[in-house]
Enzyme design. Structure first.
Site, PDB file in Angstrom:
ATOM      1  N   HIS A  40       0.889  -1.120   0.016  1.00  0.00           N
ATOM      2  CA  HIS A  40      -0.071  -0.015  -0.079  1.00  0.00           C
ATOM      3  C   HIS A  40       0.801   1.193   0.024  1.00  0.00           C
ATOM      4  O   HIS A  40       0.232   2.277  -0.378  1.00  0.00           O
ATOM      5  CB  HIS A  40      -1.047  -0.041   1.240  1.00  0.00           C
ATOM      6  CG  HIS A  40      -1.728  -1.304   1.200  1.00  0.00           C
ATOM      7  ND1 HIS A  40      -2.921  -1.097   0.237  1.00  0.00           N
ATOM      8  CD2 HIS A  40      -1.912  -2.260   1.805  1.00  0.00           C
ATOM      9  CE1 HIS A  40      -3.488  -2.231   0.529  1.00  0.00           C
ATOM     10  NE2 HIS A  40      -2.989  -2.972   1.429  1.00  0.00           N
ATOM     11  N   LYS A  69      -4.813  -9.934  -7.738  1.00  0.00           N
ATOM     12  CA  LYS A  69      -5.563  -9.380  -6.548  1.00  0.00           C
ATOM     13  C   LYS A  69      -6.604  -8.160  -7.199  1.00  0.00           C
ATOM     14  O   LYS A  69      -6.234  -7.468  -8.125  1.00  0.00           O
ATOM     15  CB  LYS A  69      -4.588  -8.461  -5.731  1.00  0.00           C
ATOM     16  CG  LYS A  69      -5.241  -7.901  -4.279  1.00  0.00           C
ATOM     17  CD  LYS A  69      -4.201  -7.145  -3.458  1.00  0.00           C
ATOM     18  CE  LYS A  69      -4.878  -6.828  -2.354  1.00  0.00           C
ATOM     19  NZ  LYS A  69      -3.895  -6.142  -1.388  1.00  0.00           N
ATOM     20  N   LYS A  94     -14.515  -2.901   8.597  1.00  0.00           N
ATOM     21  CA  LYS A  94     -15.666  -3.792   7.760  1.00  0.00           C
ATOM     22  C   LYS A  94     -15.965  -4.870   8.401  1.00  0.00           C
ATOM     23  O   LYS A  94     -16.827  -5.168   8.371  1.00  0.00           O
ATOM     24  CB  LYS A  94     -14.921  -3.700   6.520  1.00  0.00           C
ATOM     25  CG  LYS A  94     -15.123  -2.335   5.674  1.00  0.00           C
ATOM     26  CD  LYS A  94     -14.532  -2.685   4.148  1.00  0.00           C
ATOM     27  CE  LYS A  94     -14.163  -1.525   3.176  1.00  0.00           C
ATOM     28  NZ  LYS A  94     -13.655  -2.004   1.926  1.00  0.00           N
ATOM     29  N   HIS A 147      -3.294  -3.249   7.847  1.00  0.00           N
ATOM     30  CA  HIS A 147      -4.410  -3.705   6.819  1.00  0.00           C
ATOM     31  C   HIS A 147      -5.018  -2.424   6.378  1.00  0.00           C
ATOM     32  O   HIS A 147      -5.125  -1.367   7.165  1.00  0.00           O
ATOM     33  CB  HIS A 147      -5.250  -4.635   7.500  1.00  0.00           C
ATOM     34  CG  HIS A 147      -6.906  -4.729   6.525  1.00  0.00           C
ATOM     35  ND1 HIS A 147      -6.771  -5.625   5.547  1.00  0.00           N
ATOM     36  CD2 HIS A 147      -7.705  -4.169   6.867  1.00  0.00           C
ATOM     37  CE1 HIS A 147      -7.860  -5.466   5.213  1.00  0.00           C
ATOM     38  NE2 HIS A 147      -8.640  -4.648   5.643  1.00  0.00           N
TER      39      HIS A 147
END
Length: 156
Positions: A40, A69, A94, A147
């Protein structure tokens, strides 16, 4: 005499090999924090609307090995700014977990989405640049992002 030494050293050698076999796999395993950074973080570049950005980055960061992905987001901010999100507004992830945090300010990001009909090994991505608040899950000591949960528009 030599045989006695061999019989004493053999169990010790077997024990050392067993320990190395058990420890070695964990030495090469990527930590969740390092995986987050690999998948990321792209601090060194400004947001790039170049249509090939996602295709290049997804391959370069090993996210097209064995499968494509489907979605990934790259953050174009200094790592320390993204790490500081772990001490900003706490939100629910989430998945219902309580270890997510939303950035106080919007950040430059690039969203990569697998194009319709794209199949492994020919992974093709749509690139879109945005300024959004990011939501990351954090854990560990030091408390760092592990994450990428979401990006959200400014609510003002």
């Amino acid at each position: 005499m030599a045989l006695e030494k061999s019989l004493v050293l053999l169990p010790l050698l077997v024990l050392i090999l067993l320990v190395l076999g058990w420890v070695q796999p964990s030495l090469g395993k990527e930590s969740r924090a390092k995986k987050f950074q690999r998948q990321h973080m792209d601090s060194g570049s400004s947001p790039n609307s170049n249509s090939t950005y996602c295709n290049q980055m997804m391959r370069r960061r090993n996210m097209t090995q064995g499968r494509c992905k489907p979605v990934n987001t790259f953050v174009h901010e200094p790592l320390v700014d993204v790490q500081n999100v772990c001490f900003q507004e706490k939100v629910t992830c989430k998945n219902g977990q309580g270890n997510c945090y939303k950035s106080n300010s919007s950040m430059h990001i690039t969203d990569c989405r697998l194009t319709h009909g794209s199949r492994y090994p020919n992974c093709a991505y749509r690139t879109s640049t945005k300024e959004r608040h990011i939501i990351v899950a954090c854990e560990g000591s030091p408390y760092v992002p592990v994450h990428f949960d979401a990006s959200v528009e400014d609510s003002t």
